[in-house]
Scaffold this motif. Sequence first.
Motif, PDB file in Angstrom:
ATOM      1  N   ASN A 251       0.836  -1.209   0.000  1.00  0.00           N
ATOM      2  CA  ASN A 251       0.000   0.000   0.000  1.00  0.00           C
ATOM      3  C   ASN A 251       0.867   1.254   0.000  1.00  0.00           C
ATOM      4  O   ASN A 251       0.531   2.258  -0.632  1.00  0.00           O
ATOM      5  CB  ASN A 251      -0.920   0.008   1.218  1.00  0.00           C
ATOM      6  N   TRP A 254       2.152   1.916  -3.486  1.00  0.00           N
ATOM      7  CA  TRP A 254       1.080   2.450  -4.335  1.00  0.00           C
ATOM      8  C   TRP A 254       0.809   3.926  -4.012  1.00  0.00           C
ATOM      9  O   TRP A 254       0.662   4.753  -4.907  1.00  0.00           O
ATOM     10  CB  TRP A 254      -0.184   1.622  -4.142  1.00  0.00           C
ATOM     11  N   ASN A 258       1.489   7.246  -6.433  1.00  0.00           N
ATOM     12  CA  ASN A 258       0.387   8.118  -6.811  1.00  0.00           C
ATOM     13  C   ASN A 258       0.457   9.486  -6.135  1.00  0.00           C
ATOM     14  O   ASN A 258      -0.386  10.350  -6.407  1.00  0.00           O
ATOM     15  CB  ASN A 258      -0.944   7.442  -6.498  1.00  0.00           C
ATOM     16  N   VAL A 393       2.943   2.184 -11.447  1.00  0.00           N
ATOM     17  CA  VAL A 393       2.405   1.238 -10.477  1.00  0.00           C
ATOM     18  C   VAL A 393       0.892   1.161 -10.635  1.00  0.00           C
ATOM     19  O   VAL A 393       0.186   2.129 -10.402  1.00  0.00           O
ATOM     20  CB  VAL A 393       2.767   1.651  -9.039  1.00  0.00           C
ATOM     21  N   GLY A 395      -1.215  -2.425 -10.336  1.00  0.00           N
ATOM     22  CA  GLY A 395      -1.461  -3.413  -9.290  1.00  0.00           C
ATOM     23  C   GLY A 395      -2.832  -4.031  -9.319  1.00  0.00           C
ATOM     24  O   GLY A 395      -3.753  -3.549  -9.971  1.00  0.00           O
ATOM     25  N   ARG A 406      -2.517  -5.224  -1.943  1.00  0.00           N
ATOM     26  CA  ARG A 406      -2.323  -5.543  -3.348  1.00  0.00           C
ATOM     27  C   ARG A 406      -1.427  -6.758  -3.478  1.00  0.00           C
ATOM     28  O   ARG A 406      -0.437  -6.877  -2.774  1.00  0.00           O
ATOM     29  CB  ARG A 406      -1.737  -4.335  -4.079  1.00  0.00           C
ATOM     30  N   TYR A 409       2.201  -5.873  -8.419  1.00  0.00           N
ATOM     31  CA  TYR A 409       2.441  -4.626  -9.139  1.00  0.00           C
ATOM     32  C   TYR A 409       3.306  -4.988 -10.341  1.00  0.00           C
ATOM     33  O   TYR A 409       4.528  -4.949 -10.269  1.00  0.00           O
ATOM     34  CB  TYR A 409       3.222  -3.623  -8.290  1.00  0.00           C
TER      35      TYR A 409
END
Length: 418
Positions: A251, A254, A258, A393, A395, A406, A409
């Motif tokens: 997490n 990710w 982002n 990324v 996933g 997740r 990836y």
Amino acid sequence: MAAVDGSVVIGAAPWSVHDPYTDEALLDPWPGYRHLRDAGPAVWLAKYEMFALTRYDSVRRALEDGDSFVSRNGVMMNDRMNQVLRGNTLCSDGAEHDALRDVLGRPLTPRALRPVRDEITAEAEHVVDRLVAQGSFDAATDLANHLPVSVVSNLIGLPEKGRERMLMRAEELFNCFGPFSDRTVASFPVLEEMMHYATKEAVPGKLKPGSWAAGIHDAVAAGEVPAQACPGMMVDYMGPSLDTTIFAISNAVWLFANNPDQWDLVRSDPKLMPSAVNEVLRYDAPIQDFSRYVARDVDMDGVVLPRGLARDRVLRGRQPRRAQVPRPRPVRCASAPGRSSGFRRRPARVHRHEPRPHRDAGPVHRAGQTRSALHDPGAGAGPERRAARLQDVAGRRQLTRSTRGRTTYPHAERSTEH
């Protein structure tokens, strides 16, 4: 509060036919969270015949009121799983819980972990160097899985025989936490295998001397905890140390990919890493829910939760990131954690991420290993490390009944800029 008629109270409470355990809801829970939150602070889930606590204040209240919301009947959503783990740290109260937690927590304090910090750091540097050299890697299977599987299994001190199935057992364990379904039932044989391993293999003579697991048997010999608690305490180490830690790391990758400005911020100031880990757990906690048994009538902001709820029906408490406050803030690694049901009121240390009185061994695994996986102590060694980037990324979410993370990836990269 006078005793109330449970059937009358439930009929007057907010109801919902929403099923939070469908594949669609597990993959995208936020619309369902919003629906339940808008319905009330406590909502009767008609399909499962249990209340869901849907707002920050109601979840926090249940977590802090151990007299009204007890764990000794089990904190999972089905009786079979509750029976298996009843009496471990998650499924116990009061002095019994305190004794178990004291034993499990001894090797997890910052002071106790100090001697192995170099080992964990060296292993983290090794895997990062290898993945950087590859240029492209799967951030879930190649990065997030590595430290929990390679380091924690050694620290726990489990026998070599059976270690190769630790990851699979942990995944299936959390599938058993939810209400009965085909996925839950399919995971029970692996749970039985895990309990057999904890009972027959994780025993003196097969465990690494001086290890975390050996410390449990030492405590039994000293009369601190009962012998029958050993298998469940082993599971306290084997389960939370893997899946939830792996999901916390994945997490984090990710979220950083982002929110590249936050990744740059932490890279430029590694002292922010503890705050960043806290922020990851606030924003997308790996554990979605636990349950509690209502020991006495409770007025939850106008919704009465009747004592007992026939057949040991349980209370569910969700911790959704977007359903805690009216205007949740975005990811900010330099901020204090604030209002989060994943923390105590003062979540300053990595071993204090779950509200009292009930905590398991998971928080220190999730926080400590996530810091090691993401924090490169040699970041100042060269420009290629200072300028590392996380790119592409996407996933895929893993469908697990009680954890959220997740599983792959496929296009995670660390590129370099000179």
